[in-house]
Design a protein around this motif. Structure first.
Motif, PDB file in Angstrom:
ATOM      1  N   ARG A  47       0.833  -1.199   0.000  1.00  0.00           N
ATOM      2  CA  ARG A  47       0.000   0.000   0.000  1.00  0.00           C
ATOM      3  C   ARG A  47       0.872   1.255   0.000  1.00  0.00           C
ATOM      4  O   ARG A  47       1.902   1.298   0.681  1.00  0.00           O
ATOM      5  N   ILE A  48       0.407   2.261  -0.744  1.00  0.00           N
ATOM      6  CA  ILE A  48       1.005   3.593  -0.676  1.00  0.00           C
ATOM      7  C   ILE A  48      -0.153   4.540  -0.387  1.00  0.00           C
ATOM      8  O   ILE A  48      -0.765   5.114  -1.305  1.00  0.00           O
ATOM      9  N   PRO A  49      -0.520   4.712   0.880  1.00  0.00           N
ATOM     10  CA  PRO A  49      -1.760   5.422   1.221  1.00  0.00           C
ATOM     11  C   PRO A  49      -1.842   6.831   0.647  1.00  0.00           C
ATOM     12  O   PRO A  49      -2.901   7.235   0.150  1.00  0.00           O
TER      13      PRO A  49
ATOM     14  N   TYR B 267       7.450   8.558   0.111  1.00  0.00           N
ATOM     15  CA  TYR B 267       6.118   8.048   0.422  1.00  0.00           C
ATOM     16  C   TYR B 267       6.222   6.965   1.490  1.00  0.00           C
ATOM     17  O   TYR B 267       7.164   6.172   1.493  1.00  0.00           O
ATOM     18  N   LYS B 268       5.234   6.927   2.359  1.00  0.00           N
ATOM     19  CA  LYS B 268       5.104   5.810   3.286  1.00  0.00           C
ATOM     20  C   LYS B 268       4.587   4.599   2.511  1.00  0.00           C
ATOM     21  O   LYS B 268       3.492   4.639   1.949  1.00  0.00           O
ATOM     22  N   VAL B 269       5.402   3.563   2.450  1.00  0.00           N
ATOM     23  CA  VAL B 269       5.004   2.342   1.763  1.00  0.00           C
ATOM     24  C   VAL B 269       4.779   1.265   2.812  1.00  0.00           C
ATOM     25  O   VAL B 269       5.679   0.945   3.600  1.00  0.00           O
ATOM     26  N   GLU B 270       3.570   0.717   2.831  1.00  0.00           N
ATOM     27  CA  GLU B 270       3.194  -0.288   3.824  1.00  0.00           C
ATOM     28  C   GLU B 270       3.216  -1.676   3.184  1.00  0.00           C
ATOM     29  O   GLU B 270       2.587  -1.904   2.146  1.00  0.00           O
TER      30      GLU B 270
ATOM     31  N   ASP C 230      10.038   4.385   4.201  1.00  0.00           N
ATOM     32  CA  ASP C 230       9.951   5.668   3.505  1.00  0.00           C
ATOM     33  C   ASP C 230      10.728   5.548   2.204  1.00  0.00           C
ATOM     34  O   ASP C 230      11.957   5.424   2.214  1.00  0.00           O
ATOM     35  N   ILE C 231      10.023   5.628   1.075  1.00  0.00           N
ATOM     36  CA  ILE C 231      10.634   5.329  -0.216  1.00  0.00           C
ATOM     37  C   ILE C 231      10.309   6.425  -1.225  1.00  0.00           C
ATOM     38  O   ILE C 231       9.173   6.886  -1.315  1.00  0.00           O
TER      39      ILE C 231
END
Length: 621
Positions: free
Chosen positions: A260-262, A298-301, A312-313
């Motif tokens: 996910r990338i919210p 981006y916060k990548v989950e 963080d990517i």
């Protein structure tokens, strides 16, 4: 040392073959050790702090037997002598030994160990409470050069290499309540090590980066690659797909993995294959690409079963087009400096947030958009900060002169180090170059070795460019021609030269004509030594004025080389080197820094700033 295997998560053999110009092949024979990616973004129990230590003078009989094999008795058992209970054959006691801060090198913490190269033993007690259906790994960010870990008196793992992390599954050795760990670190240099016996930086020994316990579910995400999908060409309009893989250790075929990338309203689910790897692609509308002027992360989950990890990517595209380097489709010029992982002011290895803050302060002062992290992978903090601040990075492994390029076992070590570097940092957008070497001799064995290694890097990561810093161009009067065959294996070529310091005068640079292939080049090293506060005329060696003079003529020469796309003077800050022994001028430091080791600004800094901001030495095209 014969026992170099390490009990870790899963093993994978290198399957890529690299063909040299002669048609022969090199294939790595050593199993590759798996690392836990994103450890700094997981919950963990820190084991940083004071550790007891004992110094073992050569020949290190407590660590090695007469055949060079690792011993698992003696210091490793962490017993305590008791005069009334009989003999104690290994005469030691960690409980009453002095302590040293970990992470940290022993050279700057114990004055008696400043020049020591050998074995130091470290011990720490800790509390632990196991959690059902989990696995716990012992994580070491780096230990120079060989290290062996025992937990509660049993050998856990070994590692070779001073600048990359390792993770060892300690689940079966840990117990509820009181536990102890013993680590032996050997900084002794050998011909077939990487680096070898000769290098121009200080051999800091010890556990130089973070130590922790990381607990994960029995099936867990140990590796992932999340990047902007790379096509045959780049178009900003088409930069809307993120792809990669997630590997789930302990999982078989059919396990569900979610990415996910919210912030980008993107989500996808994939399933693992029989090797536990789930390949994925997801469309992302309105993706903001990472660049120095806009370092968007981006916060990548990631989620697989009960395991979840957030990183963080940033997303960007880097490639070459003729002699241009393109970032997100736009030609760029790289302006920065080289630097060693040496802590400003306090000295020793860089391994704290304060160290990183000080380093970036100097990089900002010279208006850098690029840094070469010489000549080995630096602390992960450095690359994370580069991601956040938009600084492009050159990262390399320590293949630097006198390497035994003809030996298969040395190539195997290099492949392991290359994979450890790439695996740790492949999700950091800031890194645009993987470098396979620095200043290596031009011969057939070297070219075969490094061509294979460059191809291995491409096999492992197709989203970055491959480079190396070369020496030895052919000089005919004032014509300089670089003909090193290794260039064929490189996307971008680094060129080191020291006109005005190791050869000729500063003014000699004005007359040089460079004849280079039609590839992007970076003038990866040049400069002159100057002791901070030492003044004189522009031709007086060791003065700040001479350093300025050399750099002025260098920049003028570089401006006339059409293939030059980057410039990195050697070096950002003075650093320790045991080969620099001129009293009062060097005192054990390489003095080519733009700043002193105390962050004092030399006269060359304003020149570099003016060059980078008003009259660039390199242009995008």
């Amino acid at each position: 040392m014969k026992d170099l295997t390490c009990r870790m998560t899963h093993f994978a053999l290198v399957m890529a073959f690299a063909v040299s110009a002669t048609g022969s092949m090199l294939v790595a024979q050593t199993p590759l050790r798996t690392l836990l990616v994103g450890v700094d973004h997981r919950k963990s129990i820190s084991l940083n702090g004071p550790w007891h230590y004992l110094v073992e003078q050569p020949p290190a009989r407590e660590l090695y037997d007469e055949k060079g094999n690792i011993r698992d008795n003696g210091y490793a058992l962490n017993t305590h002598p008791n005069i009334s209970s009989g003999p104690h054959n290994s005469e030691y006691d960690f409980s009453t030994a002095p302590t040293m801060k970990i992470p940290g090198d022993w050279n700057t913490q114990d004055p008696t160990l400043f020049h020591f190269e050998g074995v130091v033993w470290f011990q720490r007690d800790f509390q632990f409470q196991p959690t059902p259906a989990t696995r716990t790994f012992f994580h070491v960010g780096a230990a120079n050069y060989r290290s062996v870990v025992w937990v509660n008196g049993k050998r856990l793992c070994n590692h070779e290499g001073g600048f990359t992390p390792y993770d060892c599954d300690a689940t079966s050795l840990l117990k509820p309540g009181n536990n102890f760990v013993v680590i032996a670190v050997d900084s002794t240099r050998h011909q077939d090590d990487i680096p070898s016996v000769n290098y121009d930086w200080f051999n800091y020994g010890g556990i130089t980066r973070d130590v922790s316990l990381v607990t994960v579910p029995s099936e867990f995400i140990d590796d992932y690659d999340v990047h902007l999908k790379r096509g045959a060409s780049f178009s900003a309009a088409d930069a809307n797909t993120v792809s990669g893989y997630v590997h789930v250790e302990g999982a078989g075929e059919g396990r569900s993995v979610t990415v996910r990338i919210p912030e980008a309203n993107a989500s996808t689910t994939a399933v693992t294959d029989g090797n536990g790897k789930a390949m994925f692609e997801v469309k992302v509308n309105g993706l903001q690409l990472w660049s120095p002027g806009s370092p968007k992360l981006y916060k990548v989950e990631l989620q697989a079963g009960t395991d979840a990890l957030t990183d963080d990517i940033g997303f960007r595209d880097i490639r070459v087009d003729g002699t241009r380097i393109l970032l997100n489709g736009k030609a760029i010029a790289l302006q920065g400096a080289n630097m060693h992982a040496e802590a400003p002011i306090r000295g020793g290895r860089t391994n704290t947030d304060e160290d990183v803050k000080n380093v970036f302060s100097m990089l900002h002062q010279i208006h850098a958009n690029f840094v070469r992290l010489a000549h080995y992978p630096h602390d992960e903090r450095m690359v994370r900060q580069a991601d956040r601040e938009g600084l492009m990075v050159w990262s390399e492994i320590p293949l630097w002169q006198r390497i035994s390029f003809s030996k298969q076992e040395v190539y195997d070590k290099a492949v392991v180090m290359l994979h450890e570097m790439i695996r740790r940092d492949r999700n950091k957008a800031a890194i645009i170059f993987w470098s396979v070497s620095n200043e290596t001799p031009n011969n057939a064995d070297r070219t075969r070795f490094l061509t294979a290694l460059a191809n291995e890097a491409r096999h492992e990561d197709q989203t970055r460019l491959i480079t190396s810093a070369l020496i030895g161009p052919r000089v005919s009067e004032d014509r300089i021609m670089q003909e090193d065959p290794l260039m064929d294996a490189l996307d971008v070529v680094g060129q080191n030269q020291y006109i005005g310091w190791y050869e000729g005068t500063a003014e000699d640079a004005d007359r040089k004509t460079w004849i280079l292939p039609q590839k992007p080049f970076i003038m990866s090293e040049f400069g002159a030594e100057a002791k901070f506060g030492n003044h004189g005329g522009p031709h007086d060696r060791w003065t700040e004025e001479q350093q300025v003079n050399v750099l002025q003529h260098q920049f003028a020469m570089i401006r006339k080389i059409p293939q030059m796309r980057g410039v990195t003077p050697w070096v950002l800050m003075d650093f320790r080197s045991s080969t620099r022994n001129i009293p009062k001028l060097q005192d054990g430091y390489n003095r080519k820094g733009l700043f002193s080791e105390k962050m004092e600004k030399k006269m060359s800094v304003p020149l570099v700033v003016k060059t980078y901001t008003e009259d660039p030495a390199v242009k995008p095209e």
